[in-house]
Design an enzyme around this catalytic site. Sequence first.
Site, PDB file in Angstrom:
ATOM      1  N   HIS A 317       0.840  -1.209   0.000  1.00 32.79           N
ATOM      2  CA  HIS A 317       0.000   0.000   0.000  1.00 32.79           C
ATOM      3  C   HIS A 317       0.869   1.252   0.000  1.00 32.79           C
ATOM      4  CE1 HIS A 317      -3.568   2.389   1.752  1.00 32.79           C
ATOM      5  NE2 HIS A 317      -2.527   3.211   1.855  1.00 32.79           N
ATOM      6  N   GLU A 318       1.840   1.303   0.914  1.00 35.16           N
ATOM      7  CA  GLU A 318       2.677   2.496   1.033  1.00 35.16           C
ATOM      8  C   GLU A 318       3.487   2.750  -0.232  1.00 35.16           C
ATOM      9  OE1 GLU A 318       2.394   4.696   3.372  1.00 35.16           O
ATOM     10  OE2 GLU A 318       0.954   3.425   4.419  1.00 35.16           O
ATOM     11  N   HIS A 321       2.054   4.831  -3.027  1.00 42.31           N
ATOM     12  CA  HIS A 321       1.952   6.275  -2.796  1.00 42.31           C
ATOM     13  C   HIS A 321       3.158   7.046  -3.338  1.00 42.31           C
ATOM     14  CE1 HIS A 321      -1.696   6.377  -0.544  1.00 42.31           C
ATOM     15  NE2 HIS A 321      -1.243   5.828   0.552  1.00 42.31           N
ATOM     16  N   ASP A 332      -5.461   8.103  -1.267  1.00 43.62           N
ATOM     17  CA  ASP A 332      -6.309   7.330  -0.360  1.00 43.62           C
ATOM     18  C   ASP A 332      -7.755   7.723  -0.633  1.00 43.62           C
ATOM     19  OD1 ASP A 332      -4.431   5.747   1.118  1.00 43.62           O
ATOM     20  OD2 ASP A 332      -3.782   7.573   2.135  1.00 43.62           O
TER      21      ASP A 332
END
Length: 366
Positions: A317-318, A321, A332
């Site tokens: 997920h990170e 970004h 998000d």
Amino acid sequence: MQVIVALAALSSLAAPALGFSIPRGVPVSQSMIDVKLSATGNSMVKATITNNGNRALNLLKFHTIMDSNPTRKVSIESEDGKEIQFTGMMPTYKEKDLKPSYFISLPPKGTVEHSFDIARTHDLSRGGKFTLKAEGMVPIAEENGTEITGAAKYHSNELHMTIDGEKAASVENAFGIVKRGPRSRITKRTSIDMQSCGNSQELQALTAALKASAQLSSMSAQAVSQNQDKYMEYFKDPQYMQTVQSRFQAVAQESSSTTGGGTTYHCSDTMGGCEEGVLAYTLPSQNEVFNCPIYYSDLPPLSNECHAQDQATTTLHELTHNPAVQEPFCEDNGYGYERATALSAEKAVQNADSYALFANAIYVGC
């Protein structure tokens, strides 16, 4: 298959899985709350949130206009229509065991105000005229409760501001960030900041999470074309298959080494962003990721439960970004399974949690 065997070995170490978000089938209201933006200073903005209903609500602050962390609360465009670079944080929050302090209670027809300085999270030094707006979805619990029972979408008014660039530049950035030149993108593999690793256990956990992230992302890239029903569940439109597949491939490549690349991954919080409930966070303007203490204490390495959080998918997920992994980087837009799968195709393809949840679904077989 070697990848499956390796991931299965890692998941055998897992603690009980963490689930969340808006439970499947709960109602999403279009008009339960109203958000109005107003200017209160050169770069100060006030958001007034009104409960339009006839019952009290508990509004979860995470990833909303009410978030106390320096997150992206509004989108900002300059007079020529260009989006202003965001220099704040994109946190991943723990989704289980929500505390009362994470909520704001709002009585029927009541209002609450939240003020923030957009110069702390955006470079407004050029000054001039800007247009702001906010949109999102707020998870809702009943009065005095912390169990999510619904959600409310919000779309604010457009706020037009004329900002003095010199005054805006004098506002300290939330993370003390200064402009840097572009990073080299010759070798797109992450680099672990060894000095941030306080002990061997943290380094071992992060190294394992990156390895699992690479494997999960590779599996997911293949599944985009091989499991079209699952792809449509999360990303809605076949026209984005190549984009989704490309991002998974980029994350797999970025995760595949720990000694050099487009992102820097920190074992611990060296920038002071680990507020309560934060598992990890990214500074996209710097291509840096930071793990928080509860990343290690509260997450299993890899979960066997559908829609659950773990270290591997949190790391995945990170990494989405970070613009050094792939541009445009993910936002998000919808957090947790119910919100992520309620997004439009255009929003889903740019939503970090859609990738993490899809990877979890492919691995677990949801």
